[in-house]
Scaffold this motif. Structure first.
Motif, short mmCIF file in Angstrom:
data_model
loop_
_atom_site.label_atom_id
_atom_site.label_comp_id
_atom_site.label_asym_id
_atom_site.label_seq_id
_atom_site.Cartn_x
_atom_site.Cartn_y
_atom_site.Cartn_z
N ILE A 168 17.73 -51.80 61.67
CA ILE A 168 16.85 -51.18 60.68
C ILE A 168 16.62 -52.15 59.54
CG2 ILE A 168 17.62 -48.84 61.25
CD1 ILE A 168 19.22 -48.82 58.68
N ALA A 169 15.54 -51.90 58.82
CA ALA A 169 15.15 -52.79 57.72
C ALA A 169 16.13 -52.66 56.56
CB ALA A 169 13.73 -52.45 57.27
N VAL A 227 9.83 -36.08 65.15
CA VAL A 227 9.74 -36.47 63.74
C VAL A 227 10.69 -37.62 63.40
CG1 VAL A 227 8.91 -34.21 62.94
CG2 VAL A 227 11.36 -34.71 62.90
N GLU A 267 11.36 -39.94 65.44
CA GLU A 267 10.69 -41.13 65.98
C GLU A 267 9.70 -41.69 64.96
OE1 GLU A 267 8.44 -40.51 69.53
OE2 GLU A 267 7.92 -42.63 69.72
N ILE A 268 8.98 -40.78 64.33
CA ILE A 268 8.02 -41.22 63.31
C ILE A 268 8.75 -41.89 62.16
CG2 ILE A 268 6.33 -40.44 61.61
CD1 ILE A 268 5.30 -38.47 63.56
N LEU A 269 9.89 -41.33 61.78
CA LEU A 269 10.66 -41.98 60.72
C LEU A 269 11.06 -43.39 61.14
CD1 LEU A 269 11.99 -41.61 57.92
CD2 LEU A 269 14.08 -40.91 59.10
N GLY A 270 11.38 -43.55 62.41
CA GLY A 270 11.78 -44.87 62.90
C GLY A 270 10.65 -45.88 62.90
N LEU A 271 9.49 -45.43 63.33
CA LEU A 271 8.37 -46.38 63.48
C LEU A 271 7.49 -46.48 62.25
CD1 LEU A 271 7.32 -45.50 67.14
CD2 LEU A 271 8.56 -47.52 66.34
N GLY A 272 7.42 -45.39 61.48
CA GLY A 272 6.57 -45.40 60.31
C GLY A 272 5.17 -44.91 60.60
N LEU A 273 4.53 -44.36 59.58
CA LEU A 273 3.17 -43.86 59.75
C LEU A 273 2.16 -44.99 59.89
CD1 LEU A 273 3.08 -40.89 57.19
CD2 LEU A 273 3.28 -40.79 59.68
N GLU A 274 2.38 -46.04 59.15
CA GLU A 274 1.41 -47.13 59.19
C GLU A 274 1.41 -47.80 60.56
OE1 GLU A 274 1.79 -49.88 55.98
OE2 GLU A 274 2.03 -48.29 54.47
N PRO A 275 0.23 -48.14 61.04
CA PRO A 275 0.13 -48.76 62.36
C PRO A 275 0.90 -50.07 62.40
CG PRO A 275 -2.05 -48.23 61.46
CD PRO A 275 -1.07 -48.04 60.36
N ARG A 276 1.49 -50.36 63.54
CA ARG A 276 2.13 -51.66 63.76
C ARG A 276 1.22 -52.47 64.66
NH1 ARG A 276 8.22 -51.78 63.04
NH2 ARG A 276 8.61 -49.89 61.84
N LEU A 324 9.01 -43.26 55.18
CA LEU A 324 8.25 -42.61 56.24
C LEU A 324 7.00 -43.42 56.58
CD1 LEU A 324 7.99 -40.07 58.05
CD2 LEU A 324 6.55 -39.06 56.27
N GLY A 325 6.40 -44.02 55.57
CA GLY A 325 5.20 -44.83 55.81
C GLY A 325 5.50 -46.11 56.59
N LEU A 326 6.57 -46.77 56.23
CA LEU A 326 6.86 -48.08 56.84
C LEU A 326 7.74 -47.99 58.08
CD1 LEU A 326 7.45 -50.17 53.60
CD2 LEU A 326 5.44 -50.20 55.11
N GLY A 327 8.58 -46.98 58.14
CA GLY A 327 9.48 -46.84 59.28
C GLY A 327 10.80 -47.55 59.04
N LEU A 328 11.82 -47.03 59.72
CA LEU A 328 13.14 -47.64 59.57
C LEU A 328 13.23 -48.98 60.28
CD1 LEU A 328 15.50 -44.55 60.06
CD2 LEU A 328 14.91 -45.73 57.94
#
Lengths: 208, 208
Positions: A150-151, A195, A197-206, B199-203
């Motif tokens: 994780i970051a 949800v 999963e979204i926390l893991g990846l983030g809302l912003e597109p990768r 949430l925006g950036l992701g973990l």
DNA sequence: CCTACCGATCGGTAGG
DNA sequence: CCTACCGATCGGTAGG
């Protein structure tokens, strides 16, 4: 040979247990404030004065339920985390377990999250259980971060974000905030997975 | 010229308003279940029967508070969203506003989230207010997705994730789950900003 | 664990 | 909006 209990009588049985079970039922039906000592006694088939042989007062009974619930939830989480491979997955499993435990044990969940029963002054075990759960969470996050899974956020914030997310989802299920969307308890686990999963990846597109 | 009200008397004043204010105070002090009609009447300086001229029963009074709270929260959110530039930022501002509203208006928040008062059967305005808030959220997400500001998740899940996160944080503040960490209401907004950022950036780390 | 009891409080209504 | 009242329920205790 064990004597079968007579209906509604606990003269020789475990009244303490019977009262706690009755209290759980009451909480499930009417919420933590719908519970009364008298009604619990009634359901256990004893007189209104009897419970006070086992619990000093109604808050004491509620605190016992709270502690029992916290112990069960901790055990349940540990179990669900055991089969996961890395720290990040265990962290996530912990969050998902938070939600599924709540949905499967709404009465425990409600008692555990009723502020007035959560008084740490009244029982040191409460503090202990909270700290136990939080420290295991921090260990996970520390490990995940060290391994680059994780970051590099502030671990406190990450822990908080995870807890808010799953606690919020759990409450919404238990309080029926989601039933108007046709979401029942069978949707709890898949939604918790989604949800987190979204926390893991983030809302912003990768963009890989 | 307005006659100054006599202390504790509302013979010519707005008793309905006074009762609702007293009820809000009671909820703040003792929770939604600590409220009683009689105590509200006492605080408004009238007899125990008087409130029933204005409210059919105690649930009716609570529902009025719930609706008032929802209206205020919707207005507050709209205000806080107005100054944001794009859909994603408005979505986020909405979530942050959820938390700050709750912390600044804990009594409204608690009433609004007490399941038994949330009965849609009892008052159609409740449904209306919920739908209003949810549809504005969906519009935001739709716009954000079309513009490529957020990834292509199921909008329902994104909406749910956002709501869980901020609702969970709000509840933790209001119920005092965070005070043992030294976190008071002054930390509500920065924390809401921090968790919504995650949430925006992701973990998971992003590698640009 | 029971009987019997206390004081307190409540929601709600009648009748004015 | 008040007085006066009803029935109901509760938490908790005494004394056995």
């Amino acid at each position: 040979m064990v004597e079968p209990k007579k209906k509604g009588r606990y003269h020789h049985g475990d009244l303490r247990r019977a009262l706690m079970d009755a209290a759980l039922d009451l909480v499930q039906e009417k919420g933590p404030h719908g519970f009364t000592m008298r009604e619990a006694a009634r359901r256990a088939g004893v007189s209104s004065g009897a419970p006070y042989k086992h619990f000093a007062d109604r808050d004491a009974l509620m605190r016992e339920l709270l502690i029992e619930g916290a112990e069960r939830m901790n055990a349940y989480m540990a179990e669900r985390m055991a089969s996961e491979e890395n720290a990040t997955q265990r962290f996530r499993a912990m969050g998902v377990a938070h939600v599924t435990f709540a949905v499967e044990n709404p009465a425990y969940f409600r008692v555990m999250n009723t502020p007035e029963f959560l008084d740490p002054e009244a029982d040191g075990r409460i503090v202990q259980l909270i700290e136990q759960s939080q420290s295991s969470m921090f260990d996970l996050l520390k490990e995940a971060r060290e391994k680059g899974e994780i970051a590099t956020y502030d671990p406190l914030i990450v822990a908080l974000a995870g807890q808010c997310l799953t606690y919020g989802l759990a409450r919404m299920f238990v309080d029926g905030h989601l039933s108007h969307l046709g979401l029942g308890s069978e949707h709890a686990e898949p939604l918790a997975i989604a949800v987190t999963e979204i926390l893991g990846l983030g809302l912003e597109p990768r963009d890989p």
